[in-house]
Design an enzyme around this catalytic site. Structure first.
Site, PDB file in Angstrom:
ATOM      1  N   LYS A 268      15.653  84.982  13.114  1.00 22.66           N
ATOM      2  CA  LYS A 268      14.714  84.686  14.214  1.00 22.66           C
ATOM      3  C   LYS A 268      13.603  85.734  14.299  1.00 22.66           C
ATOM      4  O   LYS A 268      12.428  85.405  14.366  1.00 22.66           O
ATOM      5  CB  LYS A 268      15.500  84.619  15.537  1.00 22.66           C
ATOM      6  CG  LYS A 268      16.455  83.436  15.605  1.00 22.66           C
ATOM      7  CD  LYS A 268      17.287  83.427  16.851  1.00 22.66           C
ATOM      8  CE  LYS A 268      18.426  84.433  16.837  1.00 22.66           C
ATOM      9  NZ  LYS A 268      19.462  84.227  15.818  1.00 22.66           N
ATOM     10  N   ILE A 269      14.001  87.019  14.292  1.00 24.53           N
ATOM     11  CA  ILE A 269      13.004  88.086  14.475  1.00 24.53           C
ATOM     12  C   ILE A 269      12.158  88.252  13.211  1.00 24.53           C
ATOM     13  O   ILE A 269      10.925  88.339  13.266  1.00 24.53           O
ATOM     14  CB  ILE A 269      13.705  89.416  14.850  1.00 24.53           C
ATOM     15  CG1 ILE A 269      14.396  89.264  16.209  1.00 24.53           C
ATOM     16  CG2 ILE A 269      12.706  90.565  14.887  1.00 24.53           C
ATOM     17  CD1 ILE A 269      15.351  90.395  16.577  1.00 24.53           C
TER      18      ILE A 269
ATOM     19  N   ASP B 190      16.579  87.992   1.801  1.00 22.78           N
ATOM     20  CA  ASP B 190      17.639  87.617   2.747  1.00 22.78           C
ATOM     21  C   ASP B 190      18.840  87.221   1.919  1.00 22.78           C
ATOM     22  O   ASP B 190      18.690  86.600   0.858  1.00 22.78           O
ATOM     23  CB  ASP B 190      17.179  86.444   3.642  1.00 22.78           C
ATOM     24  CG  ASP B 190      18.081  86.265   4.861  1.00 22.78           C
ATOM     25  OD1 ASP B 190      19.291  85.984   4.670  1.00 22.78           O
ATOM     26  OD2 ASP B 190      17.597  86.409   5.983  1.00 22.78           O
TER      27      ASP B 190
ATOM     28  N   CYS C 128      17.694  92.645   9.422  1.00 20.41           N
ATOM     29  CA  CYS C 128      19.000  92.069   9.089  1.00 20.41           C
ATOM     30  C   CYS C 128      20.076  92.794   9.899  1.00 20.41           C
ATOM     31  O   CYS C 128      19.834  93.883  10.413  1.00 20.41           O
ATOM     32  CB  CYS C 128      19.273  92.197   7.595  1.00 20.41           C
ATOM     33  SG  CYS C 128      19.307  93.900   7.034  1.00 20.41           S
ATOM     34  N   PRO C 129      21.252  92.202  10.052  1.00 17.17           N
ATOM     35  CA  PRO C 129      22.295  92.875  10.828  1.00 17.17           C
ATOM     36  C   PRO C 129      22.883  94.062  10.073  1.00 17.17           C
ATOM     37  O   PRO C 129      22.743  94.161   8.847  1.00 17.17           O
ATOM     38  CB  PRO C 129      23.354  91.787  11.029  1.00 17.17           C
ATOM     39  CG  PRO C 129      23.138  90.830   9.908  1.00 17.17           C
ATOM     40  CD  PRO C 129      21.690  90.884   9.542  1.00 17.17           C
TER      41      PRO C 129
ATOM     42  N   THR D 103      13.550  98.210  13.325  1.00 14.51           N
ATOM     43  CA  THR D 103      13.863  97.825  14.715  1.00 14.51           C
ATOM     44  C   THR D 103      15.180  97.054  14.736  1.00 14.51           C
ATOM     45  O   THR D 103      15.454  96.336  15.684  1.00 14.51           O
ATOM     46  CB  THR D 103      12.739  96.951  15.324  1.00 14.51           C
ATOM     47  OG1 THR D 103      12.548  95.803  14.489  1.00 14.51           O
ATOM     48  CG2 THR D 103      11.437  97.701  15.472  1.00 14.51           C
ATOM     49  N   SER D 104      15.997  97.210  13.678  1.00 13.93           N
ATOM     50  CA  SER D 104      17.234  96.431  13.610  1.00 13.93           C
ATOM     51  C   SER D 104      18.443  97.270  14.050  1.00 13.93           C
ATOM     52  O   SER D 104      18.807  97.236  15.221  1.00 13.93           O
ATOM     53  CB  SER D 104      17.424  95.874  12.209  1.00 13.93           C
ATOM     54  OG  SER D 104      18.518  95.004  12.197  1.00 13.93           O
ATOM     55  N   ARG D 105      19.027  98.010  13.150  1.00 16.42           N
ATOM     56  CA  ARG D 105      20.127  98.910  13.501  1.00 16.42           C
ATOM     57  C   ARG D 105      19.947 100.191  12.701  1.00 16.42           C
ATOM     58  O   ARG D 105      19.623 100.151  11.503  1.00 16.42           O
ATOM     59  CB  ARG D 105      21.490  98.291  13.188  1.00 16.42           C
ATOM     60  CG  ARG D 105      21.947  97.230  14.183  1.00 16.42           C
ATOM     61  CD  ARG D 105      22.244  97.799  15.571  1.00 16.42           C
ATOM     62  NE  ARG D 105      22.671  96.780  16.522  1.00 16.42           N
ATOM     63  CZ  ARG D 105      21.879  96.105  17.351  1.00 16.42           C
ATOM     64  NH1 ARG D 105      20.577  96.347  17.341  1.00 16.42           N
ATOM     65  NH2 ARG D 105      22.369  95.218  18.192  1.00 16.42           N
TER      66      ARG D 105
ATOM     67  N   GLU E 274      22.382 107.139  17.305  1.00 20.85           N
ATOM     68  CA  GLU E 274      21.696 107.010  18.598  1.00 20.85           C
ATOM     69  C   GLU E 274      22.623 106.926  19.804  1.00 20.85           C
ATOM     70  O   GLU E 274      22.219 107.193  20.931  1.00 20.85           O
ATOM     71  CB  GLU E 274      20.791 105.772  18.604  1.00 20.85           C
ATOM     72  CG  GLU E 274      21.568 104.445  18.633  1.00 20.85           C
ATOM     73  CD  GLU E 274      20.660 103.217  18.659  1.00 20.85           C
ATOM     74  OE1 GLU E 274      19.736 103.142  17.840  1.00 20.85           O
ATOM     75  OE2 GLU E 274      20.904 102.327  19.493  1.00 20.85           O
TER      76      GLU E 274
ATOM     77  N   HIS F 286      15.368 102.458  21.099  1.00 21.88           N
ATOM     78  CA  HIS F 286      15.961 101.109  21.138  1.00 21.88           C
ATOM     79  C   HIS F 286      15.344 100.296  22.274  1.00 21.88           C
ATOM     80  O   HIS F 286      16.033  99.761  23.137  1.00 21.88           O
ATOM     81  CB  HIS F 286      17.484 101.190  21.287  1.00 21.88           C
ATOM     82  CG  HIS F 286      18.193 100.024  20.661  1.00 21.88           C
ATOM     83  ND1 HIS F 286      19.279 100.162  19.846  1.00 21.88           N
ATOM     84  CD2 HIS F 286      17.949  98.692  20.710  1.00 21.88           C
ATOM     85  CE1 HIS F 286      19.696  98.971  19.433  1.00 21.88           C
ATOM     86  NE2 HIS F 286      18.885  98.056  19.954  1.00 21.88           N
TER      87      HIS F 286
HETATM   88  P1  NAI Z   1      19.377  86.569  12.949  1.00 20.38           P
HETATM   89  O1  NAI Z   1      20.843  86.402  12.871  1.00 20.38           O
HETATM   90  O2  NAI Z   1      18.541  85.439  13.454  1.00 20.38           O
HETATM   91  O3  NAI Z   1      18.803  86.992  11.509  1.00 20.38           O
HETATM   92  C1  NAI Z   1      19.425  87.933  10.676  1.00 20.38           C
HETATM   93  C2  NAI Z   1      19.074  87.577   9.240  1.00 20.38           C
HETATM   94  O4  NAI Z   1      19.610  88.599   8.400  1.00 20.38           O
HETATM   95  C3  NAI Z   1      19.649  86.236   8.784  1.00 20.38           C
HETATM   96  O5  NAI Z   1      18.640  85.442   8.187  1.00 20.38           O
HETATM   97  C4  NAI Z   1      20.712  86.639   7.778  1.00 20.38           C
HETATM   98  O6  NAI Z   1      20.884  85.676   6.734  1.00 20.38           O
HETATM   99  C5  NAI Z   1      20.139  87.933   7.251  1.00 20.38           C
HETATM  100  N1  NAI Z   1      21.130  88.758   6.578  1.00 20.38           N
HETATM  101  C6  NAI Z   1      22.477  88.818   6.776  1.00 20.38           C
HETATM  102  N2  NAI Z   1      23.030  89.686   5.910  1.00 20.38           N
HETATM  103  C7  NAI Z   1      22.020  90.176   5.143  1.00 20.38           C
HETATM  104  C8  NAI Z   1      21.974  91.095   4.081  1.00 20.38           C
HETATM  105  N3  NAI Z   1      23.081  91.681   3.593  1.00 20.38           N
HETATM  106  N4  NAI Z   1      20.780  91.369   3.527  1.00 20.38           N
HETATM  107  C9  NAI Z   1      19.646  90.768   3.981  1.00 20.38           C
HETATM  108  N5  NAI Z   1      19.635  89.871   4.991  1.00 20.38           N
HETATM  109  C10 NAI Z   1      20.817  89.584   5.571  1.00 20.38           C
HETATM  110  O7  NAI Z   1      19.141  87.883  13.819  1.00 20.38           O
HETATM  111  P2  NAI Z   1      17.838  88.315  14.629  1.00 20.38           P
HETATM  112  O8  NAI Z   1      17.890  87.776  16.012  1.00 20.38           O
HETATM  113  O9  NAI Z   1      16.644  88.028  13.807  1.00 20.38           O
HETATM  114  O10 NAI Z   1      18.076  89.880  14.755  1.00 20.38           O
HETATM  115  C11 NAI Z   1      18.020  90.721  13.614  1.00 20.38           C
HETATM  116  C12 NAI Z   1      18.587  92.077  13.973  1.00 20.38           C
HETATM  117  O11 NAI Z   1      17.714  92.700  14.925  1.00 20.38           O
HETATM  118  C13 NAI Z   1      19.952  92.046  14.681  1.00 20.38           C
HETATM  119  O12 NAI Z   1      21.004  92.056  13.732  1.00 20.38           O
HETATM  120  C14 NAI Z   1      19.948  93.286  15.506  1.00 20.38           C
HETATM  121  O13 NAI Z   1      20.588  94.294  14.785  1.00 20.38           O
HETATM  122  C15 NAI Z   1      18.472  93.629  15.663  1.00 20.38           C
HETATM  123  N6  NAI Z   1      18.007  93.608  17.057  1.00 20.38           N
HETATM  124  C16 NAI Z   1      17.393  94.731  17.544  1.00 20.38           C
HETATM  125  C17 NAI Z   1      16.924  94.754  18.837  1.00 20.38           C
HETATM  126  C18 NAI Z   1      16.209  95.955  19.383  1.00 20.38           C
HETATM  127  O14 NAI Z   1      15.981  96.044  20.603  1.00 20.38           O
HETATM  128  N7  NAI Z   1      15.794  96.914  18.557  1.00 20.38           N
HETATM  129  C19 NAI Z   1      17.108  93.601  19.736  1.00 20.38           C
HETATM  130  C20 NAI Z   1      17.714  92.463  19.099  1.00 20.38           C
HETATM  131  C21 NAI Z   1      18.170  92.465  17.806  1.00 20.38           C
END
Ligand code: NAI
Length: 342
Positions: free
Chosen positions: A152-153, A172, A200-201, A227-229, A258, A290
């Site tokens: 999504k992001i 991905d 990515c997660p 901005t992920s983890r 963190e 964060h």
């Molecule tokens: P999402 O689940 O929609 O997308 C994650 C994508 O990563 C998916 O397309 C998945 O196939 C891909 N993925 C999974 N394993 C992978 C790998 N080994 N290598 C490459 N890609 C891989 O998640 P969304 O909503 O886009 O969020 C992404 C990340 O953003 C979350 O996991 C979270 O850690 C982080 N996040 C950070 C926030 C912040 O305030 N800084 C707030 C919300 C989310």
């Protein structure tokens, strides 16, 4: 219904307090959930946690002993929960999306701030220093951005980058079919990108995907945006990469250590994390704590989805946003089909 909220700040209370009413008792704790604080949850039906609360096996066992039936994450990521241990003991729900726009827009804000030196210009002009020396940036137009994770992001960030006239490469593990996204291998993305942004997660596979070896194959002057983890990046390797002038800039909304630092005010204190302290002293590193999710739209959506998750679970015995180790799926969850699998 008794719900105990951990790691809460005033903005959390504001967004959740309106759900309080007869039969709905909310208790807000500022402290994080850890093995030391878990006893505060005793007597609660639900425990609501955020990204840096510790939900390991010991905490899960104590929550269950205290009568807690549901763990409600008010965030998307769940790397802080031992889902394997939770299975058969505690149901876990999360908020899969609250505002992917908030995170994607913050990602671009960090990138622009860094490469156009906005943070430095802001400080200078407040001091009536109108000199431009040292503020030279570069155009994003025509540059190649590598996006790791096109969920999504990541996809919204790709759209934003395309609006800037950037060339987008993506990696991905599960590429989206017919998306029009130019997928390449992770190695190709690392070697060809001027800017790399992570969406990515955090998993065993993605842990430290930026390390001393992968930094070496990147372009000299690469800009890294996370901005992920935090633990996607080995922070010490990043620091070395910056000292060697290999990494041109780093924009970090997350940091691997963190949890004891972010969301708290340490001004006037001595921060004991030397790596973070050194990173922050670098002129080409920007850190936000964060904060990418923090918009009023996102906070409202988090509260609404969390409360809907809780009522759905207690009313129907299942919830579409339930997580579990065994299927790992949010959509079309087996537990959902079976109406609460354990
Ligand atoms: P999402 O689940 O929609 O997308 C994650 C994508 O990563 C998916 O397309 C998945 O196939 C891909 N993925 C999974 N394993 C992978 C790998 N080994 N290598 C490459 N890609 C891989 O998640 P969304 O909503 O886009 O969020 C992404 C990340 O953003 C979350 O996991 C979270 O850690 C982080 N996040 C950070 C926030 C912040 O305030 N800084 C707030 C919300 C989310």
């Amino acid at each position: 219904m008794n719900i105990a909220f951990f790691d809460t700040k005033p903005y959390d209370r504001e967004s959740f307090e309106k759900y309080e009413g007869p039969g709905m008792h909310l208790r807000f704790f500022e402290t994080r959930l850890t093995p030391d604080t878990v006893n505060l949850a005793a007597g609660s039906d639900v425990v609501c946690v955020f990204v840096n609360d510790v939900v390991n096996a010991e905490v899960i066992d104590k929550l269950c002993q205290g009568g807690v039936k549901l763990l409600a994450l008010r965030c998307a990521g769940y790397n802080n929960v031992d889902l394997d241990h939770a299975f058969g003991r505690l149901h876990v729900v999360h908020v899969p999306a609250y505002s992917p726009y908030a995170v994607a827009e913050h990602t671009m804000a960090l990138l622009l701030t860094s490469i156009r030196r906005i943070h430095k210009a802001y400080n200078r002009t407040r001091d009536f220093n109108f000199s431009l020396s040292g503020l030279t940036g570069f155009d994003l137009h025509g540059k190649t951005v590598g996006v790791v994770g096109t969920g999504k992001i990541g996809r919204i960030f790709i759209d934003i980058c395309r609006g800037f006239g950037m060339k987008v490469l993506a990696y991905d593990r599960f590429p989206a079919a017919d998306s029009g996204i130019d997928y390449v291998s992770l190695e190709e993305l690392f070697t060809q990108s001027d800017i790399i942004s992570f969406h990515c997660p955090l998993t065993a596979e993605t842990y430290h995907m930026v390390n001393a070896q992968t930094i070496q194959i990147m372009k000299k002057g690469v800009v890294l945006v996370n901005t992920s983890r935090g633990a996607l990046i080995d922070a010490e390797a990043l620091l070395e990469g910056i000292k060697e002038r290999k990494v041109g800039a780093a924009c970090l909304d997350v940091y691997e250590e963190e949890s004891d630092i972010f969301f708290q005010d340490f001004s006037g204190h001595i921060v004991s994390d030397d790596t973070l302290a050194r990173l922050i002293t670098m002129p080409n590193v920007i850190v936000t704590s964060h904060q990418a999710f923090l918009t009023s739209e996102a906070l409202g959506n988090i509260a609404e989805t969390t409360m809907n998750n809780i009522s759905s679970f207690f009313e129907s015995g299942s919830c579409e946003n339930e997580l579990c180790y065994h299927c790992g799926q949010v959509e079309n969850c087996r537990k959902l089909r079976r109406k609460k699998c354990f």
